[in-house]
Design an enzyme around this catalytic site. Sequence first.
Site, PDB file in Angstrom:
ATOM      1  N   GLU A  45      -3.309  -4.417  -3.004  1.00  0.00           N
ATOM      2  CA  GLU A  45      -3.910  -5.322  -3.983  1.00  0.00           C
ATOM      3  C   GLU A  45      -3.988  -4.665  -5.357  1.00  0.00           C
ATOM      4  O   GLU A  45      -3.647  -5.272  -6.370  1.00  0.00           O
ATOM      5  CB  GLU A  45      -5.320  -5.747  -3.536  1.00  0.00           C
ATOM      6  CG  GLU A  45      -5.333  -6.564  -2.265  1.00  0.00           C
ATOM      7  CD  GLU A  45      -5.440  -5.745  -0.984  1.00  0.00           C
ATOM      8  OE1 GLU A  45      -5.865  -6.306   0.033  1.00  0.00           O
ATOM      9  OE2 GLU A  45      -5.092  -4.530  -0.990  1.00  0.00           O
ATOM     10  N   CYS A  89     -10.786  -2.800  -3.798  1.00  0.00           N
ATOM     11  CA  CYS A  89      -9.872  -3.842  -4.290  1.00  0.00           C
ATOM     12  C   CYS A  89     -10.660  -5.057  -4.780  1.00  0.00           C
ATOM     13  O   CYS A  89     -10.297  -5.667  -5.787  1.00  0.00           O
ATOM     14  CB  CYS A  89      -8.876  -4.237  -3.208  1.00  0.00           C
ATOM     15  SG  CYS A  89      -7.642  -2.941  -2.918  1.00  0.00           S
ATOM     16  N   ASN A 148       0.831  -1.203   0.000  1.00  0.00           N
ATOM     17  CA  ASN A 148       0.000   0.000   0.000  1.00  0.00           C
ATOM     18  C   ASN A 148       0.866   1.253   0.000  1.00  0.00           C
ATOM     19  O   ASN A 148       1.945   1.284   0.571  1.00  0.00           O
ATOM     20  CB  ASN A 148      -1.013  -0.001   1.151  1.00  0.00           C
ATOM     21  CG  ASN A 148      -0.405  -0.159   2.528  1.00  0.00           C
ATOM     22  OD1 ASN A 148       0.458  -0.995   2.750  1.00  0.00           O
ATOM     23  ND2 ASN A 148      -0.880   0.643   3.472  1.00  0.00           N
ATOM     24  N   GLU A 173       0.292   5.258   0.699  1.00  0.00           N
ATOM     25  CA  GLU A 173      -0.626   6.284   1.182  1.00  0.00           C
ATOM     26  C   GLU A 173      -0.221   7.668   0.697  1.00  0.00           C
ATOM     27  O   GLU A 173       0.881   7.877   0.178  1.00  0.00           O
ATOM     28  CB  GLU A 173      -0.674   6.268   2.713  1.00  0.00           C
ATOM     29  CG  GLU A 173      -1.284   5.011   3.266  1.00  0.00           C
ATOM     30  CD  GLU A 173      -1.360   4.967   4.773  1.00  0.00           C
ATOM     31  OE1 GLU A 173      -1.996   4.038   5.282  1.00  0.00           O
ATOM     32  OE2 GLU A 173      -0.789   5.847   5.462  1.00  0.00           O
ATOM     33  N   CYS A 212     -10.271  -4.711   0.659  1.00  0.00           N
ATOM     34  CA  CYS A 212     -11.358  -3.741   0.835  1.00  0.00           C
ATOM     35  C   CYS A 212     -12.308  -3.820  -0.372  1.00  0.00           C
ATOM     36  O   CYS A 212     -12.040  -4.523  -1.353  1.00  0.00           O
ATOM     37  CB  CYS A 212     -10.786  -2.331   0.985  1.00  0.00           C
ATOM     38  SG  CYS A 212     -10.159  -1.605  -0.548  1.00  0.00           S
TER      39      CYS A 212
END
Length: 160
Positions: A75, A115, A62, A64, A112
């Site tokens: 993902e 994703c 990830n 950010e 999530c």
Amino acid sequence: MKEINHTTRFTVFDTFPELPEDIQSLMNEAIAIRKNAYAPYSKFRVGVALLLDNGKVVLGSNQENAAYPSGLCAERVAVFHAGAVYPEAKIIKMAITAASDSNTTAAPIPPCGACRQSIAEYEFKQDMPIEIYFMGEIGAIYKSDSLKNLLPFMFDKNFL
């Protein structure tokens, strides 16, 4: 009026050594790349390893951003990279792991919603399910034979 029942099925591996060796290897790559996550705000690091049908492994973590919607989940980093670099390859297996800098994540952490929709697009594109393995930092690992278990009423191009 009628009722629709939808059943999903997951395989649960209680410990890491219970995983097949190839999945242990894939998950170890996800664990390693998780450390490269850029997560200064959430302190929640996610790593993903994809196995493609050409034998390549594509990694993602990830990333950010202070403007939260501008970041990207691990993902989607991995799936979009695979689509860009290996556009004809199919994603066979996906290993996902998540860990918090603040506390130990002992429950399996699934993708999530955004994703899930992105993974669904690739399952639909390749007309083949993707095995998805997901875990926290420690504890059980869940396996789904297809994204359809996580997103049973998928939205795809047939609705457009």
